[in-house]
Write a protein that holds these residues in place. Structure first.
Motif, PDB file in Angstrom:
ATOM      1  N   ARG A 159      24.711 -17.895  67.557  1.00  0.00           N
ATOM      2  CA  ARG A 159      24.796 -16.552  67.930  1.00  0.00           C
ATOM      3  C   ARG A 159      24.798 -16.355  69.448  1.00  0.00           C
ATOM      4  NH1 ARG A 159      20.215 -15.590  64.110  1.00  0.00           N
ATOM      5  NH2 ARG A 159      20.781 -16.019  62.129  1.00  0.00           N
ATOM      6  N   GLU A 215      26.382 -18.350  58.878  1.00  0.00           N
ATOM      7  CA  GLU A 215      26.303 -19.153  57.605  1.00  0.00           C
ATOM      8  C   GLU A 215      26.346 -18.430  56.258  1.00  0.00           C
ATOM      9  OE1 GLU A 215      22.067 -20.379  58.423  1.00  0.00           O
ATOM     10  OE2 GLU A 215      22.150 -21.841  56.497  1.00  0.00           O
ATOM     11  N   ILE A 258      12.504 -19.472  70.936  1.00  0.00           N
ATOM     12  CA  ILE A 258      13.299 -20.207  69.873  1.00  0.00           C
ATOM     13  C   ILE A 258      13.907 -21.119  70.741  1.00  0.00           C
ATOM     14  CG2 ILE A 258      15.163 -20.231  68.038  1.00  0.00           C
ATOM     15  CD1 ILE A 258      12.530 -18.640  67.526  1.00  0.00           C
ATOM     16  N   TYR A 268      13.169 -13.560  69.775  1.00  0.00           N
ATOM     17  CA  TYR A 268      13.632 -12.498  69.078  1.00  0.00           C
ATOM     18  C   TYR A 268      12.903 -10.849  69.365  1.00  0.00           C
ATOM     19  CZ  TYR A 268      17.167 -15.039  65.969  1.00  0.00           C
ATOM     20  OH  TYR A 268      17.886 -15.752  65.674  1.00  0.00           O
ATOM     21  N   HIS A 290      24.652 -30.163  58.397  1.00  0.00           N
ATOM     22  CA  HIS A 290      23.716 -30.857  58.149  1.00  0.00           C
ATOM     23  C   HIS A 290      24.096 -32.088  57.441  1.00  0.00           C
ATOM     24  CE1 HIS A 290      19.817 -28.782  58.596  1.00  0.00           C
ATOM     25  NE2 HIS A 290      20.363 -27.745  58.229  1.00  0.00           N
ATOM     26  N   ARG A 313      16.593 -29.712  62.320  1.00  0.00           N
ATOM     27  CA  ARG A 313      15.778 -29.427  61.071  1.00  0.00           C
ATOM     28  C   ARG A 313      15.940 -28.025  60.846  1.00  0.00           C
ATOM     29  NH1 ARG A 313      10.939 -33.756  61.470  1.00  0.00           N
ATOM     30  NH2 ARG A 313      12.331 -35.525  61.732  1.00  0.00           N
ATOM     31  N   ASN A 314      15.423 -27.412  59.627  1.00  0.00           N
ATOM     32  CA  ASN A 314      15.584 -26.072  59.203  1.00  0.00           C
ATOM     33  C   ASN A 314      14.642 -25.255  59.965  1.00  0.00           C
ATOM     34  OD1 ASN A 314      15.840 -27.111  55.726  1.00  0.00           O
ATOM     35  ND2 ASN A 314      17.235 -26.013  56.748  1.00  0.00           N
ATOM     36  N   GLY A 315      15.264 -24.151  60.574  1.00  0.00           N
ATOM     37  CA  GLY A 315      14.193 -23.469  61.423  1.00  0.00           C
ATOM     38  C   GLY A 315      14.284 -23.786  62.767  1.00  0.00           C
ATOM     39  N   ALA A 316      14.923 -24.973  63.288  1.00  0.00           N
ATOM     40  CA  ALA A 316      14.672 -25.399  64.726  1.00  0.00           C
ATOM     41  C   ALA A 316      15.646 -24.268  65.603  1.00  0.00           C
ATOM     42  CB  ALA A 316      15.465 -26.955  64.800  1.00  0.00           C
ATOM     43  N   GLY A 317      16.207 -23.708  65.066  1.00  0.00           N
ATOM     44  CA  GLY A 317      16.905 -22.716  65.961  1.00  0.00           C
ATOM     45  C   GLY A 317      18.541 -22.971  66.272  1.00  0.00           C
ATOM     46  N   LYS A 318      19.238 -23.542  65.070  1.00  0.00           N
ATOM     47  CA  LYS A 318      20.643 -23.820  65.488  1.00  0.00           C
ATOM     48  C   LYS A 318      21.383 -22.498  65.142  1.00  0.00           C
ATOM     49  CE  LYS A 318      20.495 -26.353  61.713  1.00  0.00           C
ATOM     50  NZ  LYS A 318      18.983 -26.246  61.436  1.00  0.00           N
ATOM     51  N   SER A 319      21.206 -21.798  64.173  1.00  0.00           N
ATOM     52  CA  SER A 319      21.959 -20.345  63.915  1.00  0.00           C
ATOM     53  C   SER A 319      21.603 -19.599  65.128  1.00  0.00           C
ATOM     54  CB  SER A 319      21.457 -19.759  62.652  1.00  0.00           C
ATOM     55  OG  SER A 319      21.923 -20.586  61.826  1.00  0.00           O
ATOM     56  N   THR A 320      20.235 -19.623  65.833  1.00  0.00           N
ATOM     57  CA  THR A 320      20.004 -18.839  66.776  1.00  0.00           C
ATOM     58  C   THR A 320      21.051 -19.203  68.168  1.00  0.00           C
ATOM     59  OG1 THR A 320      17.665 -18.496  66.136  1.00  0.00           O
ATOM     60  CG2 THR A 320      18.343 -18.015  68.490  1.00  0.00           C
TER      61      THR A 320
HETATM   62  N1  LIG Z   1      16.285 -12.185  63.175  1.00  0.00           N
HETATM   63  C1  LIG Z   1      15.235 -12.731  63.451  1.00  0.00           C
HETATM   64  N2  LIG Z   1      14.075 -12.154  63.864  1.00  0.00           N
HETATM   65  C2  LIG Z   1      13.097 -13.114  64.150  1.00  0.00           C
HETATM   66  N3  LIG Z   1      12.932 -14.174  63.894  1.00  0.00           N
HETATM   67  C3  LIG Z   1      14.163 -14.975  63.357  1.00  0.00           C
HETATM   68  C4  LIG Z   1      15.115 -14.180  63.237  1.00  0.00           C
HETATM   69  N4  LIG Z   1      16.198 -15.152  62.683  1.00  0.00           N
HETATM   70  C5  LIG Z   1      15.789 -16.265  63.032  1.00  0.00           C
HETATM   71  N5  LIG Z   1      14.470 -16.268  63.164  1.00  0.00           N
HETATM   72  C6  LIG Z   1      13.630 -17.116  63.472  1.00  0.00           C
HETATM   73  O1  LIG Z   1      14.061 -18.251  64.533  1.00  0.00           O
HETATM   74  C7  LIG Z   1      13.606 -19.512  64.267  1.00  0.00           C
HETATM   75  C8  LIG Z   1      15.297 -20.365  64.226  1.00  0.00           C
HETATM   76  O2  LIG Z   1      16.030 -19.750  63.224  1.00  0.00           O
HETATM   77  P1  LIG Z   1      17.265 -20.192  62.933  1.00  0.00           P
HETATM   78  O3  LIG Z   1      18.077 -19.579  61.978  1.00  0.00           O
HETATM   79  O4  LIG Z   1      17.970 -20.075  64.318  1.00  0.00           O
HETATM   80  O5  LIG Z   1      17.053 -21.886  62.602  1.00  0.00           O
HETATM   81  P2  LIG Z   1      18.103 -22.902  61.866  1.00  0.00           P
HETATM   82  O6  LIG Z   1      17.795 -24.026  62.769  1.00  0.00           O
HETATM   83  O7  LIG Z   1      19.373 -22.312  61.875  1.00  0.00           O
HETATM   84  O8  LIG Z   1      17.564 -23.025  60.412  1.00  0.00           O
HETATM   85  P3  LIG Z   1      18.290 -23.642  59.097  1.00  0.00           P
HETATM   86  O9  LIG Z   1      18.555 -24.993  59.107  1.00  0.00           O
HETATM   87  O10 LIG Z   1      17.210 -23.199  58.266  1.00  0.00           O
HETATM   88  O11 LIG Z   1      19.767 -22.385  58.925  1.00  0.00           O
HETATM   89  C9  LIG Z   1      13.077 -19.816  62.882  1.00  0.00           C
HETATM   90  O12 LIG Z   1      11.613 -19.675  63.130  1.00  0.00           O
HETATM   91  C10 LIG Z   1      13.371 -18.358  62.257  1.00  0.00           C
HETATM   92  O13 LIG Z   1      12.305 -17.753  61.572  1.00  0.00           O
END
Ligand SMILES: Nc1ncnc2c1ncn2[C@@H]1O[C@H](COP(=O)(O)OP(=O)(O)OP(=O)(O)O)[C@@H](O)[C@H]1O
Length: 255
Positions: free
Chosen positions: A46, A71, A17, A10, A176, A36-43
């Motif tokens: 996107r 989400e 990530i 980011y 999930h 897992r939560n925070g693994a980077g799925k949403s990233t």
């Molecule tokens: N806009 C942002 N700026 C900086 N860091 C970010 C941003 N969005 C997400 N992150 C970080 O990137 C990492 C991955 O986040 P992401 O939301 O992709 O995970 P996720 O697997 O979708 O989590 P969840 O299951 O909780 O939705 C996390 O450490 C998060 O804190």
């Protein structure tokens, strides 16, 4: 669509990530993204949608029409659901809105202002806007789409996902909860430690095995969530035995 050594962080000095992700996706595929939560799925989603640009590497061959349901739907907007969806259809140059709202049970709420909708109903508006337009030759990206949906809408959404893929679209879903288990022709990916790994290619390509695990009832929810996050299908039911020892004993009742 092809991802070639895609990396992302980011900020300039922030943590990576994703690093060096390679992936080929064919039209008609359903990708289930777990982790897992925070693994980077949403990233990852996107990046696939084009809402983020890779820090390194490239994504090529993205279909021209992309529908993306994040989400959380940004419901704090001064429109009714109908006006919002009509505006989105105009922006996308889509004639008509199809029957997506009806299929997800949103029709009775279309005249309500977005900021008065319940969380689940607002989420449905986000899904319908992503679905606008014909299913073929498109990329549909749904981030945790089943969370907060009622049971009927969950079932219908799984059917819609299969239909879009059958029409030649690419569908990417982070999940999930294993709600895509009925969509047999899916590939399951898991995001962990900055990499994206294919963990299952779907029953058509790989035989499945049932592994029975007996756990304390209090640990079941967490264990099931962990296994689902790793891409496994999980069903939880009460055991006929109370301890793992009894499960293994020849005389004891069998699970
Ligand atoms: N806009 C942002 N700026 C900086 N860091 C970010 C941003 N969005 C997400 N992150 C970080 O990137 C990492 C991955 O986040 P992401 O939301 O992709 O995970 P996720 O697997 O979708 O989590 P969840 O299951 O909780 O939705 C996390 O450490 C998060 O804190």
């Amino acid at each position: 669509m092809r991802l070639s050594t895609v990396s992302f962080r980011y900020t300039r000095r922030g943590p990576w990530i994703l690093r060096d992700v390679d992936l080929d996706v064919q039209p008609g595929e359903v990708l289930e993204v777990t982790g897992r939560n925070g693994a980077g799925k949403s990233t990852f989603l996107r990046l696939l949608a084009g809402a983020l640009r890779p820090t390194g590497g490239s994504i090529t061959g993205r279909p021209a029409r992309v529908g993306y349901a994040p989400e959380t739907f940004p419901a704090g907007q001064p429109f009714t659901a109908a006006a919002y969806l009509a505006a989105m259809a105009r922006v996308r140059r889509v004639a008509g809105q199809g029957d997506w709202a009806d299929r997800l049970g949103l029709t009775p709420l279309l005249d309500r202002p977005l900021d008065e909708l319940s969380k689940g109903s607002a989420h449905k508006v986000g899904l319908v806007q992503a679905l606008l337009g014909p299913p073929e030759d498109r990329l549909l990206i749904l981030d945790e789409p089943f969370a907060g949906l009622d049971e009927r809408a969950r079932g219908e959404l799984a059917v819609i996902v299969a239909e879009v893929a059958a029409a030649g679209g690419i569908v990417v879903v982070s999940d999930h909860q294993g709600d895509l288990r009925e969509v047999t022709a899916r590939r399951t990916l898991t995001v962990a430690d900055t990499t994206v790994t294919v963990v299952a290619a779907g029953p058509a390509d790989e035989p499945l095995t049932v592994v029975e695990v007996v756990a304390a009832a209090t640990a079941a929810a967490e264990l099931a969530a962990r296994l689902r996050a790793d891409g496994h299908q999980v069903r939880v039911r009460p055991a006929a035995v109370t301890t793992p020892e009894a499960a293994g004993s020849k005389e004891g009742p069998r699970v």
